[in-house]
Write a protein that holds these residues in place. Structure first.
Motif, short mmCIF file in Angstrom:
data_model
loop_
_atom_site.label_atom_id
_atom_site.label_comp_id
_atom_site.label_asym_id
_atom_site.label_seq_id
_atom_site.Cartn_x
_atom_site.Cartn_y
_atom_site.Cartn_z
N GLN B 11 0.84 -1.21 0.00
CA GLN B 11 0.00 0.00 0.00
C GLN B 11 0.87 1.25 0.00
OE1 GLN B 11 -2.65 -0.20 3.38
NE2 GLN B 11 -4.39 -0.48 2.03
N ASP B 12 0.40 2.28 -0.69
CA ASP B 12 1.21 3.49 -0.79
C ASP B 12 1.34 4.17 0.58
OD1 ASP B 12 2.05 5.33 -3.42
OD2 ASP B 12 1.98 6.36 -1.49
N PHE B 23 -14.09 7.51 -2.41
CA PHE B 23 -13.40 6.98 -3.60
C PHE B 23 -14.13 5.74 -4.12
CE2 PHE B 23 -9.79 9.29 -1.67
CZ PHE B 23 -9.53 10.12 -2.74
N ALA B 83 -11.90 7.53 -15.06
CA ALA B 83 -12.18 7.77 -13.64
C ALA B 83 -12.05 6.51 -12.78
CB ALA B 83 -13.55 8.42 -13.50
N LEU B 85 -10.38 3.93 -13.46
CA LEU B 85 -8.96 3.56 -13.55
C LEU B 85 -8.15 4.34 -12.50
CD1 LEU B 85 -6.72 2.08 -15.22
CD2 LEU B 85 -6.57 4.14 -16.60
N LEU B 86 -8.51 5.60 -12.34
CA LEU B 86 -7.83 6.44 -11.35
C LEU B 86 -8.18 5.99 -9.93
CD1 LEU B 86 -6.20 9.03 -10.76
CD2 LEU B 86 -8.32 10.31 -10.96
N PHE B 87 -9.47 5.80 -9.68
CA PHE B 87 -9.89 5.53 -8.30
C PHE B 87 -9.49 4.13 -7.84
CE2 PHE B 87 -13.19 8.83 -9.51
CZ PHE B 87 -12.50 9.85 -8.88
N GLN B 89 -6.76 2.75 -8.47
CA GLN B 89 -5.35 2.87 -8.06
C GLN B 89 -5.21 3.56 -6.72
OE1 GLN B 89 -2.53 3.88 -11.40
NE2 GLN B 89 -4.43 3.91 -12.56
N VAL B 90 -6.25 4.29 -6.32
CA VAL B 90 -6.19 4.98 -5.04
C VAL B 90 -6.41 3.99 -3.90
CG1 VAL B 90 -7.27 6.75 -3.58
CG2 VAL B 90 -6.91 7.18 -6.02
N VAL B 91 -7.47 3.18 -4.00
CA VAL B 91 -7.80 2.31 -2.86
C VAL B 91 -7.36 0.86 -3.03
CG1 VAL B 91 -9.63 3.69 -1.84
CG2 VAL B 91 -10.17 2.18 -3.74
N ASP B 93 -4.49 -0.10 -4.83
CA ASP B 93 -3.20 -0.03 -5.54
C ASP B 93 -2.40 -1.34 -5.51
OD1 ASP B 93 -3.22 0.89 -2.89
OD2 ASP B 93 -1.31 1.91 -3.08
N PRO B 94 -2.27 -2.04 -4.36
CA PRO B 94 -1.44 -3.24 -4.40
C PRO B 94 -1.93 -4.25 -5.45
CG PRO B 94 -2.03 -2.70 -2.15
CD PRO B 94 -2.86 -1.81 -3.03
N TRP B 96 -4.06 -3.70 -8.16
CA TRP B 96 -4.03 -3.20 -9.54
C TRP B 96 -2.61 -3.26 -10.11
CZ3 TRP B 96 -7.11 -2.73 -13.40
CH2 TRP B 96 -6.75 -1.95 -14.50
N TYR B 97 -1.64 -2.80 -9.32
CA TYR B 97 -0.26 -2.75 -9.84
C TYR B 97 0.33 -4.14 -9.99
CZ TYR B 97 -0.61 2.25 -9.12
OH TYR B 97 -1.01 3.55 -9.19
#
Lengths: 445, 404
Positions: B11-12, B23, B83, B85-87, B89-91, B93-94, B96-97
């Motif tokens: 997580q970031d 989100f 949108a 796609l953005l959100f 990655q916010v919640v 992220d581990p 999606w990446y």
């Protein structure tokens, strides 16, 4: 640390750079084309020259197809490429600037609905309404630049953000205004080059001459003002990137920028003098020249950000180099140096977590993948190839292999001394493993 | 390391700038809008080629309209895809990446496949009348196939994301790692079909809307529009019924431990689906009358299903004690306010643009704006200028404070 994507000879970073550079052609075209369009359209209505609308129709179709097919997709492509090339980098940006991007997205909706409606309602709604749509698109589209420049410039010059962690302190950083104005003026040069290309396809000579002459003026003004603002932009750069320009940027890139500007000004002057003589192929070549110029400039911008992907925070290899106390984010060097990069990074084979004599070579390669691959290919040829770099440093003069490895280890110790290199991070055993691997690269061929 | 621990370390560390529930809601809402236009794209793209090949007056005319509609639908799908796609990655992220880097070559391939597919759609639309006898169908067919392939890639990425327990096996081979990113590792047929089948149901509703929208235009033949409406209503009903069957297939293929059939989000989504099915059955008599409530009902169903999909994701990831509601917070009111106010302003401006499009499309000749429409247009431009003024003002104040 996420799984790594290795692109033979190129590195994933170059894929990102290629897409990002390409994206500038449609995106800067989009932000500027409509200003040219509403200017011509207003003239067509005021001076009762309906024949000019033929240009409007063609120019907007180009805008619609080029900017909103290839442009939109390459824009999303930048995100995707960043995701697979440097996931922690894009994640760091998104976790700070998600609302900035979301705000840009609102304007993106205005752009996309705007261009479709502008194109499809030409001649089908009254003149004033059509011009209003043009104005909404023109302003809305430029606003996307107002936003994205904040995030883009933040990566190179984060301003007061490392101290405050504040969104706007990072957004309105020391290079924000100079970069915004530089891009704003240059975009008119780009739209002028496209306008001339479109004009070559128009049969009516009066329209062709009028558009080409007008575009040439816009082009000359855009390139000259843009070049002056580029000098201002260079002045506003923080000390480290400024210093890196002289160290890193190859002469060809610098020459590329100057030659591009010179060629384009000559082209626009010629087009202004002999508007009817311009044919499609040279007009497209002019756009190719612009691409070359942008490529040089953007590559330099990328290079001088080193050793960071987000300046003053995260190194190019995705390791957090500096703490951001305002956001309670710690630097990672201590943990990595103490526990080892192979233990801290989750996507590492069990058999490599602990370095020993038997696995040193494989462990070393794994470390190279994690810490070096963002900028260096491990292949013989390509982008800053590791084998060539190691050979150039001439560790091979030693008689004993152990001595060579020791020498490379000493080199790794001093890595952080280079202004563009992140320091090596890991345990002494891992340093030995990396040195062993690097040493092996020099003997392959 | 335990996967739960790995996920936490991935997580970031920056945390997120606002409450996760916001989100999540935005992600689900924009995903629902996105997938609706993905459905429109796939359906109109398919039907435009079908009509072109089938020939005859009605089908040829409809095919031309749908080919044009496809170009707009793809743009909307992309636009609305940004949108979520953005959100995500916010919640998430581990997840999606990890999923993306594991199949990186496909992720990049997706972009080029879409570029090619979209370009071919334009070729099909702009050049189709240059040759008679279906000569340009191949462009439409390839475009449709490429869109389907893009769907497969996105499905795989979304499904890999749900299975962290398999990531290490996909990536690590003995003492080395597979860094090529050339494999797609996971595919689940019923889940995939549940995203694709609605394309034809939604396109049916699209045709009903088409018949409704053009019903007052003098240059549109009544018989033609009636045929379009009936065809649409039939398609919508049949494919919604098929979708219900596929839905249960998917439901029964889920891990039993999830007990998803008692999940309130699933129950609401399923109930909406059944109501829609009954509604569409009734719509057969008078498709034009049912068109507008039909598309609203269909969107509501998609929205409900999207929340059910999110609830399912929380089940999958809950196995690793992952919850977006535990994400570190670094609340940033300034940028949150910037987005929310811009969003409201944007709706007003987009509303104006759509109103112009709507009114001009319904007018046979040139549409002349009413005074109130003119006012709306002027307000839109003024709002944009105000926005720039306020943001530039803020920027100048901050720059003066920080650097002078």
């Amino acid at each position: 640390m996420y799984p790594i994507w290795e692109v033979p000879n190129l590195t994933a970073g170059i894929i990102l750079a290629l897409i990002a550079t390409f994206h500038i052609l449609p995106s800067h075209f989009s932000t500027s084309a409509m200003w040219f369009n509403v200017y011509v359209e207003t003239k067509a209505y005021r001076e009762n020259r309906p024949e000019l609308l033929e240009f409007i129709k063609r120019y907007s179709l180009l805008l619609l197809v080029f900017s909103y097919v290839l442009g939109s997709l390459s824009g999303i492509g930048i995100w995707y490429a960043a995701t697979v090339a440097n996931p922690r980098g894009i994640s760091g940006l998104i976790h700070n600037y998600v609302w900035g991007w979301a705000t840009e997205w609102v304007f993106f909706i205005i752009e996309v609905t705007g261009i479709f409606i502008y194109y499809y309602t030409l001649g089908k709604v009254d003149k004033k309404t059509h011009l209003k749509i043009g104005w909404i698109f023109a302003i809305g589209s430029w606003t996307t630049m107002v936003i994205i420049v904040g995030i883009l410039s933040f990566m190179l010059s984060p301003g007061k953000w490392p101290e405050t962690g504040n969104f706007f302190d990072g957004f309105f950083n020391q290079t924000y205004w100079s970069q915004l104005l530089m891009r704003t003026t240059l975009m008119f040069g780009i739209s002028a080059a496209y306008a001339i290309a479109v004009a070559t396809r128009i049969k009516n000579e009066d329209v062709k001459a009028f558009i080409t002459k007008t575009a040439s003026k816009w082009g000359i003004a855009g390139i000259i003002l843009g070049s002056i603002l580029l000098l201002w932009y260079l002045k506003t750069l923080p000390a480290r990137p400024h210093e890196l320009i002289s160290i890193l940027a190859p002469k060809t890139l610098k020459t590329g920028m100057i030659v591009t500007a010179g060629l384009l000004i000559l082209y626009f002057i010629y087009a202004g003098m002999k508007p009817l003589s311009i044919r499609l192929i040279p007009a497209i070549l002019a756009i190719v020249v612009i691409f070359g110029g942008i490529w040089s400039t953007e590559r330099i911008r990328e290079m001088i950000r080193k050793p960071y992907v987000i300046s003053q925070y995260m190194y190019s290899n995705q390791i957090i180099g500096k703490a951001i106390p305002a956001k309670a984010v710690a630097a990672e060097a201590n943990v990595i140096n103490e526990k080892g990069i192979l233990k801290v990074a989750p996507f590492v084979p069990e058999g490599l977590k602990e370095v020993n004599d038997a696995n040193a070579l494989q462990a070393g390669k794994m470390i190279a993948r994690i810490e070096c691959l963002s900028c260096h290919t491990l292949n013989e040829r390509g982008l800053r190839p590791m084998p060539q770099m190691v050979k150039r440093l001439e560790f091979k003069k030693e008689v004993e292999k152990a001595k060579e490895v020791e020498e490379i280890e000493a080199f790794l110790d001093g890595l952080g001394g280079y202004p563009y290199m992140p320091p090596f991070m890991g345990t002494p055993a891992e340093k030995m493993a990396l040195a062993t691997y690097l040493d092996s690269l020099a003997i392959i061929k | 390391m335990e996967m739960g621990t790995i996920l936490k370390t991935l997580q970031d560390p920056m945390g997120i700038p606002f409450y996760p529930v916001v989100f999540q809601a935005l992600m689900v809402l924009t995903f629902a809008l996105h997938i609706m236009f993905v459905n429109f794209t796939l359906g109109t793209s398919f039907l435009s080629v079908y009509g072109y090949l089938k020939g005859g007056e009605n089908w040829t005319r409809l095919s031309r309209s749908l080919a044009k509609a496809t170009t707009v639908n793809i743009s909307m799908a992309m636009l609305l895809g940004v949108a979520p796609l953005l959100f995500v990655q916010v919640v998430y992220d581990p997840f999606w990446y990890a999923s993306n880097t594991l199949s990186a070559a496909w992720v990049m391939g997706f972009i080029f496949i879409m570029m090619l597919g979209y370009s071919l759609t334009y070729v099909f639309y702009l050049k189709r009348d240059h040759k008679t006898g279906g000569g340009f169908a191949i462009f439409g067919i390839i475009a449709f196939a490429l869109f389907l392939l893009s769907g497969i890639i996105m499905h795989a990425l979304g499904y890999q994301l749900l299975q962290p327990e398999k990531w290490l096996n996909w990536y690590i081979k003995g003492n080395t790692v597979d860094t090529s990113g050339t494999s797609l590792h996971a595919f689940q047929l019923p889940r995939f079909l549940h995203f694709i089948i609605p394309s034809f149901a939604m396109t049916g509703i699209f045709l009903m809307l088409y018949a409704w929208y053009f019903k007052n235009r003098a240059d549109f033949d009544k018989g033609y529009l009636e045929w379009v409406g009936k065809t649409g209503a039939k398609m919508a009903f049949i494919f919604t019924a098929i979708q219900a069957v596929v839905g249960f297939w998917w439901l029964f293929s889920l891990p039993a431990g999830f007990s998803f059939f008692t999940n309130p989000f699933f129950l609401i989504g399923a109930a909406l689906g059944i109501v829609l099915l009954v509604f569409l059955y009734n719509a057969q008599k008078d498709p034009v009358k049912y068109a507008v409530p039909g598309v609203l009902g269909a969107f509501l169903t998609i929205f409900g299903m999207s929340y059910a999909r999110e609830a399912l994701r929380m089940k999958y990831l809950g196995r690793f004690d992952y919850s977006i509601f535990n994400y570190k917070l670094n609340i940033d009111w300034g940028s949150t306010a910037l987005f929310l106010s811009t969003f409201v302003m944007g709706l007003l401006i987009i509303g104006y643009l759509l109103a112009v499009a709507y009114k001009s499309g319904r007018t046979s000749g040139e549409y002349v704006a009413t005074p109130s429409m003119n006012k709306w247009g002027k307000i839109s431009i003024a709002l944009l200028l105000c926005w720039i003024g306020i943001v530039a003002g803020l920027g100048i104040i901050i720059s003066v404070r920080n650097y002078l």
